[in-house]
Design an enzyme around this catalytic site. Structure first.
Site, mmCIF file in Angstrom:
data_model
loop_
_atom_site.group_PDB
_atom_site.id
_atom_site.type_symbol
_atom_site.label_atom_id
_atom_site.label_comp_id
_atom_site.label_asym_id
_atom_site.label_seq_id
_atom_site.Cartn_x
_atom_site.Cartn_y
_atom_site.Cartn_z
ATOM 1 N N PHE A 1 0.930 -1.196 -0.089
ATOM 2 C CA PHE A 1 -0.183 -0.332 -0.058
ATOM 3 C C PHE A 1 1.009 1.269 0.227
ATOM 4 C CE2 PHE A 1 -4.910 0.621 1.153
ATOM 5 C CZ PHE A 1 -5.043 -0.613 0.632
ATOM 6 N N GLN B 1 -8.154 14.302 4.563
ATOM 7 C CA GLN B 1 -7.410 13.647 3.498
ATOM 8 C C GLN B 1 -8.218 13.372 2.035
ATOM 9 O OE1 GLN B 1 -6.265 9.209 3.749
ATOM 10 N NE2 GLN B 1 -4.729 9.972 3.753
ATOM 11 N N LEU C 1 -15.332 5.409 -4.247
ATOM 12 C CA LEU C 1 -13.942 5.032 -4.089
ATOM 13 C C LEU C 1 -13.537 3.753 -4.887
ATOM 14 C CD1 LEU C 1 -11.183 5.555 -2.237
ATOM 15 C CD2 LEU C 1 -12.173 3.256 -1.061
ATOM 16 N N ARG D 1 -2.980 10.111 6.799
ATOM 17 C CA ARG D 1 -2.937 8.743 7.109
ATOM 18 C C ARG D 1 -2.446 7.990 6.097
ATOM 19 N NH1 ARG D 1 -6.967 4.880 6.228
ATOM 20 N NH2 ARG D 1 -8.256 6.171 4.946
ATOM 21 N N ARG E 1 -0.794 9.163 0.077
ATOM 22 C CA ARG E 1 -1.768 9.810 -0.699
ATOM 23 C C ARG E 1 -1.773 11.595 -0.823
ATOM 24 N NH1 ARG E 1 -6.397 6.168 2.630
ATOM 25 N NH2 ARG E 1 -6.143 4.409 1.070
ATOM 26 N N HIS F 1 -11.764 12.293 1.836
ATOM 27 C CA HIS F 1 -12.019 10.569 2.295
ATOM 28 C C HIS F 1 -11.956 10.270 3.695
ATOM 29 C CE1 HIS F 1 -11.425 6.434 1.554
ATOM 30 N NE2 HIS F 1 -10.295 6.311 2.196
ATOM 31 N N HIS G 1 -8.450 11.501 -1.310
ATOM 32 C CA HIS G 1 -7.931 10.005 -1.660
ATOM 33 C C HIS G 1 -7.675 10.352 -2.937
ATOM 34 C CE1 HIS G 1 -7.756 5.738 -3.001
ATOM 35 N NE2 HIS G 1 -7.902 5.533 -1.681
ATOM 36 N N GLU H 1 -7.044 1.820 -3.084
ATOM 37 C CA GLU H 1 -5.316 2.147 -3.221
ATOM 38 C C GLU H 1 -5.141 0.582 -3.669
ATOM 39 O OE1 GLU H 1 -3.680 4.775 -0.733
ATOM 40 O OE2 GLU H 1 -2.200 3.483 -0.146
HETATM 41 C C1 LIG Z 1 -15.064 4.061 0.694
HETATM 42 C C2 LIG Z 1 -14.192 3.946 1.792
HETATM 43 C C3 LIG Z 1 -13.093 3.000 1.791
HETATM 44 C C4 LIG Z 1 -12.268 2.978 2.799
HETATM 45 N N1 LIG Z 1 -11.242 1.886 2.846
HETATM 46 C C5 LIG Z 1 -10.397 1.706 3.839
HETATM 47 C C6 LIG Z 1 -9.625 0.748 3.729
HETATM 48 O O1 LIG Z 1 -9.361 -0.058 3.033
HETATM 49 N N2 LIG Z 1 -8.385 0.721 4.982
HETATM 50 C C7 LIG Z 1 -8.686 1.307 5.849
HETATM 51 O O2 LIG Z 1 -7.851 1.446 6.647
HETATM 52 N N3 LIG Z 1 -9.315 2.551 5.976
HETATM 53 C C8 LIG Z 1 -10.366 2.578 4.824
HETATM 54 N N4 LIG Z 1 -11.369 3.674 5.085
HETATM 55 C C9 LIG Z 1 -11.436 4.487 6.272
HETATM 56 C C10 LIG Z 1 -12.072 3.592 7.449
HETATM 57 O O3 LIG Z 1 -12.938 2.618 6.732
HETATM 58 C C11 LIG Z 1 -13.005 4.438 8.135
HETATM 59 O O4 LIG Z 1 -12.153 5.327 8.887
HETATM 60 C C12 LIG Z 1 -13.248 3.575 9.555
HETATM 61 O O5 LIG Z 1 -13.910 2.201 9.015
HETATM 62 C C13 LIG Z 1 -14.455 4.379 10.612
HETATM 63 O O6 LIG Z 1 -14.733 3.494 11.327
HETATM 64 P P1 LIG Z 1 -15.590 3.993 12.415
HETATM 65 O O7 LIG Z 1 -16.086 2.804 13.358
HETATM 66 O O8 LIG Z 1 -14.865 4.813 13.350
HETATM 67 O O9 LIG Z 1 -16.909 4.759 12.026
HETATM 68 P P2 LIG Z 1 -18.174 4.205 10.888
HETATM 69 O O10 LIG Z 1 -17.819 2.885 10.279
HETATM 70 O O11 LIG Z 1 -18.274 5.564 10.136
HETATM 71 O O12 LIG Z 1 -19.236 4.060 11.822
HETATM 72 C C14 LIG Z 1 -19.926 5.300 12.435
HETATM 73 C C15 LIG Z 1 -20.927 4.731 13.382
HETATM 74 O O13 LIG Z 1 -21.574 5.819 14.151
HETATM 75 C C16 LIG Z 1 -22.889 5.970 13.901
HETATM 76 N N5 LIG Z 1 -23.206 7.186 14.002
HETATM 77 C C17 LIG Z 1 -22.741 8.294 13.425
HETATM 78 N N6 LIG Z 1 -23.553 9.253 13.878
HETATM 79 C C18 LIG Z 1 -24.300 9.048 14.995
HETATM 80 C C19 LIG Z 1 -25.427 9.768 15.725
HETATM 81 N N7 LIG Z 1 -25.478 11.090 15.750
HETATM 82 N N8 LIG Z 1 -26.026 8.991 16.708
HETATM 83 C C20 LIG Z 1 -26.011 7.545 16.516
HETATM 84 N N9 LIG Z 1 -25.079 6.914 15.661
HETATM 85 C C21 LIG Z 1 -24.360 7.444 15.059
HETATM 86 C C22 LIG Z 1 -23.320 5.177 12.746
HETATM 87 O O14 LIG Z 1 -24.556 4.712 12.717
HETATM 88 C C23 LIG Z 1 -22.073 4.033 12.322
HETATM 89 O O15 LIG Z 1 -22.610 2.825 12.969
HETATM 90 C C24 LIG Z 1 -12.166 3.782 4.040
HETATM 91 C C25 LIG Z 1 -13.168 4.650 3.948
HETATM 92 C C26 LIG Z 1 -14.101 4.726 3.073
HETATM 93 C C27 LIG Z 1 -15.264 5.976 3.074
#
Ligand SMILES: Cc1cc2nc3c(=O)[nH]c(=O)nc-3n(C[C@H](O)[C@H](O)[C@H](O)COP(=O)(O)OP(=O)(O)OC[C@H]3O[C@@H](n4cnc5c(N)ncnc54)[C@H](O)[C@@H]3O)c2cc1C
Length: 562
Positions: A113, A230, A242, A375, A276, A340, A232, A245
């Site tokens: 990566f 960031q 997306l 990141r 990135r 991103h 992407h 990568e």
């Molecule tokens: C398309 C895409 C591809 C990616 N690919 C990669 C990758 O291959 N490798 C990597 O390391 N990173 C990747 N990332 C980044 C990474 O996936 C995210 O940073 C990470 O998954 C975020 O996880 P999280 O649990 O913090 O939040 P999220 O998975 O976004 O979850 C947030 C949670 O909070 C809840 N929530 C939000 N607001 C509220 C509210 N007001 N009240 C109640 N609940 C709420 C939502 O319901 C959800 O359950 C990618 C991101 C994207 C967008």
């Protein structure tokens, strides 16, 4: 009252909930979506840990790459914990049932990566997030059956409850039945994810609006490094979907309109696998110099051959066919940079603890900080797991040590009911959509890959104008059941406040570092003045900015080239 309330059920929230439960706490999970619909499920490319299965690797190398990738703004003690604990966390996921891709020896496969000195990204083809989210949900369900873990899905958390200087729960709007409800706990873990939707072109789901960051900000907590969004390098034109990568990790090229592999001019060694921020700037420079096609460049996978594309990158092929009408086996994919990942967030220590007693944060909502100014791909999923686990453990220990307390006041519910009734009673005014669109378009224009002083000033003024218009926002749906008109109006309020923090911090950071690039006035990194974290706190007249030292352990800043 639960011992621990986890707000958010993506990878970070679910991992925190599992750990809190296994530490002996009763757990309530609050999520505005069903857990498996969280944005984590959209992650494609993979998750980083120094397993050394493909080439020699070590947590130290992973730490150095992360520090350098962060443009030396990451906190090095946090990064060392992160890279040391990541391998154990991957094996745990594997034992829970994650079907990771494997190499010829039958070990977990690892792909190269961006900006990684060794192939260390573990993956499940290109649907890694989908696999993680489903395995974590399975573990959650197992604990739900045992009893003291409850998921309040489709509950929109709106405000933190603070009593006697401690966080004691969240005020929620019940999306299914309507009405305000309180979910209370001895500890609260924020795991609400990112805020890419503040930009028009973004890879983020519609739900990524920075809710948790704004809730913390308004409870008086500091946000850290909010200027670092960031971009992407490979998002589909024009949808912003997306393309992982992993496509470049598997050997994909980036071409300009003349068919030139232009990265050779920007990162002669790492080429397409530079970090990135570097690749996004190179693409933007090419596009602005007239060497793009319809505002994009081309991602060429044709030389990888059909078999590799079909086995390693099937999801990306499908996305390109569905959203750009291009089959990458035969044609290059049009891509451009899109918002991103938010490197900044709620400031925490290495156990996810915030400044407010009883409040923890993990995942994209938090800033520990392992990502600093930029990141590395694959580090975010890993952060959600490693720091989700740590925050879940710390929150449970805090709750269990704090003993039983009497019931908390329900005054926050009455306040929320009054404020929401007031908002819903408004019958004329502006609907939120136009304000939201203008915010997204202007953030992209004025606070995107490159940042110029006049445009940032203009953006600050614009945000004030939009905030002024927001005061008269009208919610047309007056119903109780699934009133997303209401929640989207509330989310817009969050986004406007966060945009203000971002641009204010960006304007004050008179240097170029990681994702914050000022080519016209401050093109260089300035360690003398700005090797420090920006801290935004909400004051009487909006955000107030201060600075905090970067925690360094082993690595002094060096010139960063790829
Ligand atoms: C398309 C895409 C591809 C990616 N690919 C990669 C990758 O291959 N490798 C990597 O390391 N990173 C990747 N990332 C980044 C990474 O996936 C995210 O940073 C990470 O998954 C975020 O996880 P999280 O649990 O913090 O939040 P999220 O998975 O976004 O979850 C947030 C949670 O909070 C809840 N929530 C939000 N607001 C509220 C509210 N007001 N009240 C109640 N609940 C709420 C939502 O319901 C959800 O359950 C990618 C991101 C994207 C967008």
């Amino acid at each position: 009252m639960y011992d621990v309330v986890v707000v958010g059920a993506g990878c970070a929230g679910m991992r925190a909930a599992i750990e809190a439960y296994d530490t002996g706490a009763s757990v309530g999970v609050v999520s505005k979506l069903h857990p498996t619909r969280s944005h984590s499920g959209a992650a494609e490319g993979g998750i980083n840990a120094a397993l050394g299965n493909t080439a020699e690797d070590s947590p130290e190398k992973h730490a150095f790459d992360t520090v350098k990738g962060s443009d030396y703004l990451g906190d090095q003690d946090a990064i060392e914990i992160f890279t040391a604990e990541a391998p154990g966390d991957i094996y745990q996921l594997e034992h829970w049932g994650c079907v990771f891709s494997r190499n010829e020896e039958g070990k977990l496969a690892q792909r190269p990566f961006g900006a990684a000195g060794s192939p260390r990204t573990v993956y499940s083809a290109d649907i890694t997030g989908h696999v993680l989210v489903h395995v974590l949900y399975e573990q959650l369900m197992k604990r739900m059956e045992e009893g003291s873990l409850v998921v309040h899905e489709e509950s929109f958390a709106w405000r933190l409850m603070v009593e006697d200087g401690r966080c004691v729960g969240v005020v929620c709007w019940d999306l299914v039945r309507g009405g305000v409800k309180l979910v209370t706990g001895r500890s609260v873990v924020l795991a609400t994810g990112g805020m890419g939707r503040i930009y028009r072109a973004t890879t983020n789901a519609y739900s990524c609006n920075g809710d948790g960051m704004a809730m913390a900000l308004h409870a008086g907590l500091p946000l850290k490094d909010m200027e670092f969004m960031q971009f992407h390098p490979t998002t589909l034109y024009p949808s912003g979907v997306l393309i992982t990568e992993g496509c470049r990790g598997e050997g994909g090229y980036l071409l300009n309109r003349d068919g030139e592999r232009f990265m050779a001019r920007y990162a002669p060694n790492a080429l397409e696998l530079a970090s990135r921020d570097v690749v996004s700037r190179a693409e933007t420079t090419e596009i602005e110099a007239g060497r793009g096609i319809n505002g994009s460049v081309l991602l060429d996978l044709r030389h990888l051959g059909a078999e590799k594309i079909l086995t390693r990158l099937p999801g990306s092929r499908e996305l390109a066919m569905t959203f750009a009408g291009v089959d990458p086996i035969y044609d290059p994919i049009p891509v451009r940079p899109g918002a991103h990942y938010m490197m900044g967030g709620v400031a925490t220590d290495n156990w996810g603890a915030t400044e407010l007693e009883g409040l923890y944060a993990a995942g994209e909502v938090a800033c520990v900080s392992v990502h600093g100014a930029n990141r590395l791909g694959g580090n975010s999923l890993m952060e959600t797991i490693t720091f989700g686990r740590r925050a879940g453990r710390a929150a449970a220990e805090h709750a269990l040590a704090s003993g039983r307390r009497g019931e908390v006041s329900d005054a926050p519910a009455r306040d929320a009911e009054r404020d929401l009734a007031q908002l819903l009673s408004r019958t004329d005014g502006e609907r939120p959509w136009k304000i939201r669109d203008e915010l997204g378009a202007s953030m992209l224009e004025n606070f995107g890959v490159f940042r110029y002083p006049d445009r940032m000033e203009r953006q600050l003024e614009l945000i004030q104008e939009l905030r002024e218009r927001y005061r008269n926002v009208v919610v047309e749906d007056k119903g109780e059941i699934f009133n997303t008109d209401l929640t989207q109006a509330l989310e817009l309020g969050y986004m406007l406040d966060l945009a203000w923090c971002m641009v204010q911090a960006g304007l004050a950071r008179e240097e170029s570092r990681g994702a914050h690039s000022r080519p016209a006035d401050f093109p260089e990194r300035d360690d003398e003045r700005f090797l420090k974290h920006s801290i935004s706190r909400w004051g009487d007249d909006g955000p107030e900015l201060s600075y905090e030292e970067v925690r360094m352990t082993r690595w002094q800043p060096e010139v960063r080239t790829y």
